[in-house]
Design a protein around this motif. Sequence first.
Motif, PDB file in Angstrom:
ATOM      1  N   LEU A   1     -10.944   4.709  -5.507  1.00  0.00           N
ATOM      2  CA  LEU A   1     -10.676   5.698  -4.456  1.00  0.00           C
ATOM      3  C   LEU A   1     -11.094   5.177  -3.078  1.00  0.00           C
ATOM      4  O   LEU A   1     -10.339   5.293  -2.105  1.00  0.00           O
ATOM      5  CB  LEU A   1     -11.405   7.004  -4.773  1.00  0.00           C
ATOM      6  CG  LEU A   1     -10.892   7.778  -5.992  1.00  0.00           C
ATOM      7  CD1 LEU A   1     -11.755   9.016  -6.237  1.00  0.00           C
ATOM      8  CD2 LEU A   1      -9.433   8.186  -5.805  1.00  0.00           C
ATOM      9  N   VAL A   2     -12.291   4.593  -2.994  1.00  0.00           N
ATOM     10  CA  VAL A   2     -12.757   4.074  -1.702  1.00  0.00           C
ATOM     11  C   VAL A   2     -11.878   2.916  -1.248  1.00  0.00           C
ATOM     12  O   VAL A   2     -11.462   2.845  -0.080  1.00  0.00           O
ATOM     13  CB  VAL A   2     -14.233   3.632  -1.797  1.00  0.00           C
ATOM     14  CG1 VAL A   2     -14.658   2.920  -0.511  1.00  0.00           C
ATOM     15  CG2 VAL A   2     -15.125   4.830  -2.056  1.00  0.00           C
ATOM     16  N   GLY A   3     -11.552   2.006  -2.178  1.00  0.00           N
ATOM     17  CA  GLY A   3     -10.698   0.875  -1.825  1.00  0.00           C
ATOM     18  C   GLY A   3      -9.311   1.320  -1.387  1.00  0.00           C
ATOM     19  O   GLY A   3      -8.761   0.775  -0.420  1.00  0.00           O
ATOM     20  N   ALA A   4      -8.753   2.312  -2.076  1.00  0.00           N
ATOM     21  CA  ALA A   4      -7.426   2.807  -1.708  1.00  0.00           C
ATOM     22  C   ALA A   4      -7.456   3.471  -0.340  1.00  0.00           C
ATOM     23  O   ALA A   4      -6.541   3.279   0.486  1.00  0.00           O
ATOM     24  CB  ALA A   4      -6.928   3.787  -2.772  1.00  0.00           C
ATOM     25  N   LEU A   5      -8.494   4.266  -0.080  1.00  0.00           N
ATOM     26  CA  LEU A   5      -8.602   4.947   1.211  1.00  0.00           C
ATOM     27  C   LEU A   5      -8.764   3.947   2.351  1.00  0.00           C
ATOM     28  O   LEU A   5      -8.056   4.011   3.369  1.00  0.00           O
ATOM     29  CB  LEU A   5      -9.784   5.917   1.177  1.00  0.00           C
ATOM     30  CG  LEU A   5     -10.083   6.661   2.487  1.00  0.00           C
ATOM     31  CD1 LEU A   5      -8.894   7.548   2.865  1.00  0.00           C
ATOM     32  CD2 LEU A   5     -11.357   7.492   2.360  1.00  0.00           C
ATOM     33  N   VAL A   6      -9.690   3.002   2.196  1.00  0.00           N
ATOM     34  CA  VAL A   6      -9.927   2.001   3.248  1.00  0.00           C
ATOM     35  C   VAL A   6      -8.680   1.165   3.479  1.00  0.00           C
ATOM     36  O   VAL A   6      -8.294   0.891   4.628  1.00  0.00           O
ATOM     37  CB  VAL A   6     -11.128   1.110   2.868  1.00  0.00           C
ATOM     38  CG1 VAL A   6     -11.236  -0.076   3.818  1.00  0.00           C
ATOM     39  CG2 VAL A   6     -12.415   1.915   2.877  1.00  0.00           C
ATOM     40  N   THR A   7      -8.018   0.748   2.411  1.00  0.00           N
ATOM     41  CA  THR A   7      -6.830  -0.096   2.535  1.00  0.00           C
ATOM     42  C   THR A   7      -5.709   0.631   3.259  1.00  0.00           C
ATOM     43  O   THR A   7      -5.058   0.053   4.142  1.00  0.00           O
ATOM     44  CB  THR A   7      -6.351  -0.544   1.140  1.00  0.00           C
ATOM     45  OG1 THR A   7      -7.414  -1.247   0.484  1.00  0.00           O
ATOM     46  CG2 THR A   7      -5.146  -1.456   1.250  1.00  0.00           C
ATOM     47  N   CYS A   8      -5.479   1.891   2.908  1.00  0.00           N
ATOM     48  CA  CYS A   8      -4.406   2.638   3.581  1.00  0.00           C
ATOM     49  C   CYS A   8      -4.722   2.888   5.049  1.00  0.00           C
ATOM     50  O   CYS A   8      -3.852   2.789   5.911  1.00  0.00           O
ATOM     51  CB  CYS A   8      -4.161   3.963   2.858  1.00  0.00           C
ATOM     52  SG  CYS A   8      -3.215   3.779   1.333  1.00  0.00           S
ATOM     53  N   LEU A   9      -5.979   3.196   5.345  1.00  0.00           N
ATOM     54  CA  LEU A   9      -6.361   3.434   6.742  1.00  0.00           C
ATOM     55  C   LEU A   9      -6.177   2.174   7.590  1.00  0.00           C
ATOM     56  O   LEU A   9      -5.655   2.233   8.713  1.00  0.00           O
ATOM     57  CB  LEU A   9      -7.812   3.905   6.815  1.00  0.00           C
ATOM     58  CG  LEU A   9      -8.093   5.335   6.339  1.00  0.00           C
ATOM     59  CD1 LEU A   9      -9.583   5.622   6.363  1.00  0.00           C
ATOM     60  CD2 LEU A   9      -7.343   6.351   7.209  1.00  0.00           C
ATOM     61  N   LEU A  10      -6.590   1.023   7.060  1.00  0.00           N
ATOM     62  CA  LEU A  10      -6.481  -0.215   7.830  1.00  0.00           C
ATOM     63  C   LEU A  10      -5.077  -0.804   7.789  1.00  0.00           C
ATOM     64  O   LEU A  10      -4.733  -1.642   8.634  1.00  0.00           O
ATOM     65  CB  LEU A  10      -7.496  -1.237   7.310  1.00  0.00           C
ATOM     66  CG  LEU A  10      -8.965  -0.839   7.522  1.00  0.00           C
ATOM     67  CD1 LEU A  10      -9.902  -1.910   7.003  1.00  0.00           C
ATOM     68  CD2 LEU A  10      -9.254  -0.570   9.003  1.00  0.00           C
ATOM     69  N   ALA A  11      -4.273  -0.392   6.828  1.00  0.00           N
ATOM     70  CA  ALA A  11      -2.879  -0.837   6.794  1.00  0.00           C
ATOM     71  C   ALA A  11      -2.028  -0.081   7.798  1.00  0.00           C
ATOM     72  O   ALA A  11      -0.983  -0.585   8.241  1.00  0.00           O
ATOM     73  CB  ALA A  11      -2.297  -0.661   5.386  1.00  0.00           C
ATOM     74  N   PHE A  12      -2.463   1.124   8.163  1.00  0.00           N
ATOM     75  CA  PHE A  12      -1.624   1.956   9.033  1.00  0.00           C
ATOM     76  C   PHE A  12      -1.333   1.307  10.388  1.00  0.00           C
ATOM     77  O   PHE A  12      -0.172   1.323  10.834  1.00  0.00           O
ATOM     78  CB  PHE A  12      -2.268   3.325   9.236  1.00  0.00           C
ATOM     79  CG  PHE A  12      -1.369   4.306   9.917  1.00  0.00           C
ATOM     80  CD1 PHE A  12      -0.467   5.067   9.192  1.00  0.00           C
ATOM     81  CD2 PHE A  12      -1.385   4.443  11.302  1.00  0.00           C
ATOM     82  CE1 PHE A  12       0.388   5.951   9.819  1.00  0.00           C
ATOM     83  CE2 PHE A  12      -0.537   5.319  11.935  1.00  0.00           C
ATOM     84  CZ  PHE A  12       0.353   6.085  11.194  1.00  0.00           C
ATOM     85  N   PRO A  13      -2.327   0.742  11.104  1.00  0.00           N
ATOM     86  CA  PRO A  13      -1.996   0.115  12.400  1.00  0.00           C
ATOM     87  C   PRO A  13      -0.962  -0.993  12.268  1.00  0.00           C
ATOM     88  O   PRO A  13      -0.083  -1.136  13.124  1.00  0.00           O
ATOM     89  CB  PRO A  13      -3.343  -0.437  12.875  1.00  0.00           C
ATOM     90  CG  PRO A  13      -4.360   0.377  12.174  1.00  0.00           C
ATOM     91  CD  PRO A  13      -3.767   0.695  10.835  1.00  0.00           C
ATOM     92  N   ILE A  14      -1.028  -1.787  11.190  1.00  0.00           N
ATOM     93  CA  ILE A  14      -0.078  -2.878  11.002  1.00  0.00           C
ATOM     94  C   ILE A  14       1.318  -2.322  10.745  1.00  0.00           C
ATOM     95  O   ILE A  14       2.303  -2.780  11.320  1.00  0.00           O
ATOM     96  CB  ILE A  14      -0.536  -3.772   9.838  1.00  0.00           C
ATOM     97  CG1 ILE A  14      -1.919  -4.351  10.138  1.00  0.00           C
ATOM     98  CG2 ILE A  14       0.467  -4.900   9.579  1.00  0.00           C
ATOM     99  CD1 ILE A  14      -2.568  -5.050   8.972  1.00  0.00           C
ATOM    100  N   ALA A  15       1.415  -1.317   9.871  1.00  0.00           N
ATOM    101  CA  ALA A  15       2.713  -0.704   9.587  1.00  0.00           C
ATOM    102  C   ALA A  15       3.275  -0.007  10.820  1.00  0.00           C
ATOM    103  O   ALA A  15       4.482  -0.056  11.093  1.00  0.00           O
ATOM    104  CB  ALA A  15       2.569   0.292   8.437  1.00  0.00           C
ATOM    105  N   PHE A  16       2.390   0.638  11.598  1.00  0.00           N
ATOM    106  CA  PHE A  16       2.829   1.345  12.805  1.00  0.00           C
ATOM    107  C   PHE A  16       3.420   0.371  13.820  1.00  0.00           C
ATOM    108  O   PHE A  16       4.472   0.633  14.421  1.00  0.00           O
ATOM    109  CB  PHE A  16       1.646   2.100  13.412  1.00  0.00           C
ATOM    110  CG  PHE A  16       2.019   3.056  14.498  1.00  0.00           C
ATOM    111  CD1 PHE A  16       2.490   4.325  14.192  1.00  0.00           C
ATOM    112  CD2 PHE A  16       1.902   2.702  15.830  1.00  0.00           C
ATOM    113  CE1 PHE A  16       2.834   5.218  15.197  1.00  0.00           C
ATOM    114  CE2 PHE A  16       2.248   3.571  16.840  1.00  0.00           C
ATOM    115  CZ  PHE A  16       2.717   4.837  16.519  1.00  0.00           C
TER     116      PHE A  16
END
Length: 514
Positions: free
Chosen positions: A318-333
């Motif tokens: 859960l922590v890894g998924a949350l951190v990964t999605c949060l930090l992936a968002f700027p790149i995807a944006f």
Amino acid sequence: MTRLRHRTPAAIIAMAAGVSLLGLVPLGYVVVTAIATGAPTLSALVFRPRVAELLANTAGLVLITVPLCALVGVAAAWLVERTRLAGSRAFGILLVVPLAIPAFVNSYGWVSAVPSLNGLWSGVLVAGLSYFPLVYLPTVAALRRLDPAVEESARSLGVPPLGVFLRVVLPQLRLPILGGSLIIALHLLSEYGAFAMIRFDTFTTAIVDQFRSTFNGPAANALAGVLVLCCLFLLVGESGARGGARYARIGTGSARPAGRTLLGSWAPIAYLFLGVLVALSVIVPFASVARWLVSGGLAIWSDRYLLTALGQTIGYGLVGALVTCLLAFPIAFLAVRFPGRVARVLESINYVTSSLPGLVTALAFVTVAIRLMPALYQTTTLVIVVYLLMFLPRAIVNLRSGLAQVPPGLEEAARSLGRHPLVAFSTVTLRFVMPSALAGASLVFLGIVTELTSTLLLAPNGTRTLAIQFWSRVNDIDYVGAAPYASLMILLSLPVTYLLFARSRSERTAVNSI
């Protein structure tokens, strides 16, 4: 041009650049280590019989397993999607189930059934049965999107069914086949548990054994450098084979499904093929786990570490998924809203890093932590960072897909009505992106739950994830004690696996981010 595009997203660029620069650590580690080792020592470590043996084993594994997986995956996808076999939907679901069984658990199942398994062909068997869905899934998605008019035109010109498949359908499947094959090859390079259990030596098993037995940095690092070169060779080869061809539905009108073929006298052979495939890839490992569960009785569920391992695995996931999605968002944006050279470079760095074996990434951060930041060594933070770099593309692909479906004008309209930019973003863009974000988080969660090699090297003392406890029991030849941990990993993975199946049957799929 909207106001969104007039503004330079400095904060988003900074966050994306920070994550991407972090992704350069493994590559920098390999280069710096090679330079520090020196040419004479490095040459002596690389050009020796043991390395040649490992290279032959690894190359043979890839060269045999990948084509077999491609053949099996395409054949199974065509039978499920393009023939009138009764029960095709049930087969379609069952053929995805192997993704819920970690390769090292599959190996455990087969070793339990056939204790004499060892060597190259045993590795091909276990790996092929574990990874063929990585070709099957994207091929299913591609077959559902193909324009049936092209095939109908070929048939109207007198082309026989086999000719239609070989000359019309198969060329249009090149991208999913190559993409799935590349992912399988990369998995083969990084897999440890499955091959260690059948006593088949590859670069990864040798590196882990070298690192854990003697902590011999130069030798392990030299092997890691060869492994990285193999990885880059695969990436370049796949890119060249893929070329610039693209296939798309043309013309107007609504999409319609392609016709299904009546197999006639070939139907029994098709049922036999699918039945044997399901039996070998699903029933054998499930039966082996069930056998050990029954053998152990209720007593094995009283293992004092079982709940701890389950809780830690879910927590890491859960922590890894949350951190990964949060930090992936700027790149995807950046990739969607501000496409350009900077966005492409930042995104590409993460894809290259994630394609490296997780073992190399783990070794890099172990070395960096010991030499530069000893306080980080054997901490949960370091484990999460490595998970982030390993599984970041799974989140990026899904977030990018979700953002691409949200017109920037909707957010602009909300701002024009007086809403604060942050409120407009949260109520409009974020709401539309949430399903894709959840899909990406699910894929990251699946990867973390079934991850073994990096966790073994990085986890703090006292860490007892399901994978670690399973491996500890197997190393002690306690197959009964390992069974509860194997079953819980499968149960945690099954819902995400079904999500993959559902997404593969939709217009947009993120299967290739596995």
